[in-house]
Scaffold this motif. Sequence first.
Motif, PDB file in Angstrom:
ATOM      1  N   MET A 112      41.342  37.404  38.910  1.00 35.14           N
ATOM      2  CA  MET A 112      39.960  37.187  38.482  1.00 35.14           C
ATOM      3  C   MET A 112      39.009  36.972  39.660  1.00 35.14           C
ATOM      4  O   MET A 112      37.858  37.377  39.616  1.00 35.14           O
ATOM      5  CB  MET A 112      39.867  35.992  37.531  1.00 35.14           C
ATOM      6  CG  MET A 112      40.501  36.252  36.178  1.00 35.14           C
ATOM      7  SD  MET A 112      39.737  37.622  35.293  1.00 35.14           S
ATOM      8  CE  MET A 112      38.235  36.846  34.735  1.00 35.14           C
ATOM      9  N   SER A 113      39.478  36.332  40.726  1.00 34.78           N
ATOM     10  CA  SER A 113      38.598  36.084  41.868  1.00 34.78           C
ATOM     11  C   SER A 113      38.535  37.277  42.825  1.00 34.78           C
ATOM     12  O   SER A 113      37.629  37.370  43.640  1.00 34.78           O
ATOM     13  CB  SER A 113      39.047  34.827  42.617  1.00 34.78           C
ATOM     14  OG  SER A 113      40.356  35.009  43.102  1.00 34.78           O
ATOM     15  N   ASN A 114      39.498  38.184  42.746  1.00 34.99           N
ATOM     16  CA  ASN A 114      39.535  39.366  43.596  1.00 34.99           C
ATOM     17  C   ASN A 114      39.956  40.575  42.746  1.00 34.99           C
ATOM     18  O   ASN A 114      41.029  41.136  42.935  1.00 34.99           O
ATOM     19  CB  ASN A 114      40.525  39.138  44.745  1.00 34.99           C
ATOM     20  CG  ASN A 114      40.516  40.273  45.737  1.00 34.99           C
ATOM     21  OD1 ASN A 114      39.484  40.889  45.974  1.00 34.99           O
ATOM     22  ND2 ASN A 114      41.673  40.565  46.302  1.00 34.99           N
ATOM     23  N   PRO A 115      39.082  40.971  41.785  1.00 35.23           N
ATOM     24  CA  PRO A 115      39.473  42.012  40.831  1.00 35.23           C
ATOM     25  C   PRO A 115      39.426  43.428  41.410  1.00 35.23           C
ATOM     26  O   PRO A 115      38.572  43.734  42.235  1.00 35.23           O
ATOM     27  CB  PRO A 115      38.446  41.868  39.711  1.00 35.23           C
ATOM     28  CG  PRO A 115      37.230  41.323  40.384  1.00 35.23           C
ATOM     29  CD  PRO A 115      37.748  40.437  41.493  1.00 35.23           C
ATOM     30  N   CYS A 116      40.355  44.276  40.929  1.00 34.26           N
ATOM     31  CA  CYS A 116      40.306  45.694  41.281  1.00 34.26           C
ATOM     32  C   CYS A 116      39.221  46.362  40.435  1.00 34.26           C
ATOM     33  O   CYS A 116      38.643  45.734  39.548  1.00 34.26           O
ATOM     34  CB  CYS A 116      41.665  46.366  41.028  1.00 34.26           C
ATOM     35  SG  CYS A 116      42.078  46.547  39.279  1.00 34.26           S
ATOM     36  N   VAL A 117      38.982  47.631  40.674  1.00 35.21           N
ATOM     37  CA  VAL A 117      37.904  48.325  39.964  1.00 35.21           C
ATOM     38  C   VAL A 117      38.171  48.440  38.462  1.00 35.21           C
ATOM     39  O   VAL A 117      37.234  48.571  37.676  1.00 35.21           O
ATOM     40  CB  VAL A 117      37.630  49.722  40.561  1.00 35.21           C
ATOM     41  CG1 VAL A 117      37.115  49.600  41.984  1.00 35.21           C
ATOM     42  CG2 VAL A 117      38.862  50.598  40.505  1.00 35.21           C
ATOM     43  N   LEU A 118      39.408  48.404  38.041  1.00 34.09           N
ATOM     44  CA  LEU A 118      39.727  48.514  36.615  1.00 34.09           C
ATOM     45  C   LEU A 118      39.926  47.162  35.939  1.00 34.09           C
ATOM     46  O   LEU A 118      40.033  47.088  34.725  1.00 34.09           O
ATOM     47  CB  LEU A 118      40.992  49.354  36.407  1.00 34.09           C
ATOM     48  CG  LEU A 118      40.886  50.829  36.745  1.00 34.09           C
ATOM     49  CD1 LEU A 118      42.213  51.522  36.483  1.00 34.09           C
ATOM     50  CD2 LEU A 118      39.782  51.490  35.950  1.00 34.09           C
ATOM     51  N   HIS A 119      39.971  46.100  36.731  1.00 32.26           N
ATOM     52  CA  HIS A 119      40.288  44.776  36.200  1.00 32.26           C
ATOM     53  C   HIS A 119      39.373  44.375  35.036  1.00 32.26           C
ATOM     54  O   HIS A 119      39.848  43.968  33.985  1.00 32.26           O
ATOM     55  CB  HIS A 119      40.210  43.733  37.317  1.00 32.26           C
ATOM     56  CG  HIS A 119      40.823  42.436  36.952  1.00 32.26           C
ATOM     57  ND1 HIS A 119      42.141  42.138  37.229  1.00 32.26           N
ATOM     58  CD2 HIS A 119      40.316  41.355  36.323  1.00 32.26           C
ATOM     59  CE1 HIS A 119      42.409  40.926  36.796  1.00 32.26           C
ATOM     60  NE2 HIS A 119      41.319  40.421  36.238  1.00 32.26           N
ATOM     61  N   LYS A 120      38.087  44.499  35.245  1.00 31.16           N
ATOM     62  CA  LYS A 120      37.141  44.101  34.194  1.00 31.16           C
ATOM     63  C   LYS A 120      37.204  45.039  33.001  1.00 31.16           C
ATOM     64  O   LYS A 120      36.990  44.634  31.865  1.00 31.16           O
ATOM     65  CB  LYS A 120      35.719  44.041  34.754  1.00 31.16           C
ATOM     66  CG  LYS A 120      35.534  42.900  35.726  1.00 31.16           C
ATOM     67  CD  LYS A 120      34.145  42.897  36.318  1.00 31.16           C
ATOM     68  CE  LYS A 120      34.042  41.800  37.361  1.00 31.16           C
ATOM     69  NZ  LYS A 120      32.827  41.875  38.132  1.00 31.16           N
ATOM     70  N   LEU A 121      37.520  46.289  33.240  1.00 26.90           N
ATOM     71  CA  LEU A 121      37.580  47.276  32.176  1.00 26.90           C
ATOM     72  C   LEU A 121      38.752  47.042  31.230  1.00 26.90           C
ATOM     73  O   LEU A 121      38.609  47.129  30.017  1.00 26.90           O
ATOM     74  CB  LEU A 121      37.674  48.681  32.785  1.00 26.90           C
ATOM     75  CG  LEU A 121      37.671  49.856  31.826  1.00 26.90           C
ATOM     76  CD1 LEU A 121      36.357  49.900  31.048  1.00 26.90           C
ATOM     77  CD2 LEU A 121      37.870  51.150  32.588  1.00 26.90           C
ATOM     78  N   VAL A 122      39.911  46.720  31.768  1.00 29.02           N
ATOM     79  CA  VAL A 122      41.097  46.576  30.916  1.00 29.02           C
ATOM     80  C   VAL A 122      41.590  45.141  30.790  1.00 29.02           C
ATOM     81  O   VAL A 122      42.458  44.864  29.971  1.00 29.02           O
ATOM     82  CB  VAL A 122      42.264  47.470  31.407  1.00 29.02           C
ATOM     83  CG1 VAL A 122      41.885  48.908  31.350  1.00 29.02           C
ATOM     84  CG2 VAL A 122      42.742  47.066  32.766  1.00 29.02           C
ATOM     85  N   GLY A 123      41.054  44.251  31.569  1.00 30.00           N
ATOM     86  CA  GLY A 123      41.548  42.880  31.614  1.00 30.00           C
ATOM     87  C   GLY A 123      41.634  42.186  30.273  1.00 30.00           C
ATOM     88  O   GLY A 123      42.684  41.656  29.902  1.00 30.00           O
ATOM     89  N   SER A 124      40.559  42.183  29.503  1.00 25.29           N
ATOM     90  CA  SER A 124      40.588  41.455  28.226  1.00 25.29           C
ATOM     91  C   SER A 124      41.492  42.156  27.214  1.00 25.29           C
ATOM     92  O   SER A 124      42.185  41.501  26.441  1.00 25.29           O
ATOM     93  CB  SER A 124      39.173  41.288  27.660  1.00 25.29           C
ATOM     94  OG  SER A 124      38.628  42.548  27.320  1.00 25.29           O
TER      95      SER A 124
END
Length: 154
Positions: A112-124
Motif C-alpha cells: 500500500m505504501s509502495n504500490p505498483c501500477v496495477l495495485h490500485k486497479l486490482v487491489g480491492s
Amino acid sequence: MSFNLCYDKTVMLSNSSKYAIKGVLYLALNSDSDHKIMVRDIFEVVHVPEAYLAKLLQELSRHGIISSTRGPRGGFYLSEDDRKRTLMDIVKVIDGEKRVNSCVMGIKDCDMSNPCVLHKLVGSNKSKFITVLESTTILDLIEGKQDIEEFFPL
C-alpha cells in the motif's frame, strides 16, 4: 486494456490449484469413509491428467486437507471435517500463501505504501477474492448439488 482482462490474468488461481479444487469437489460429491475413490476413477471426469491429479491429491492428503487410505480398499475421500475446509486451505497447500498474497506484477516490494501500477486497479478485488477463498468451504459449494455435470460438464 479492460479491467476484467487485467484481473483475469493477474489474480486467477494457478492451474494446479484449479485442478486440486476440481479433484476435491469430485471427492466431496462422491466419497466418504466407506466409499473411497482412486485417481484413475476421477481424472477423466474432472479433465485433469491422471499423474498430475494423483500428485495434487497426495499433497492435500499429506497436509490433512483430504483423507486417504492405502491398500486394496484404499483411495481418497472426504471426511465430514474435510468438507469444512475452505478453498484457501487447498490453495495454500498447492500454491503457498506467498503466491496468493504476492503482487500481481511480481514486484517484491509492492504494498500500500509502495504500490505498483496495477495495485490500485486490482487491489480491492484481489482482497475480495482472497476473502471468498477464506470463507467458502467445500461443503458450501456442494450443498444442494447432486449432479456431477453441474461441476464438470462433458
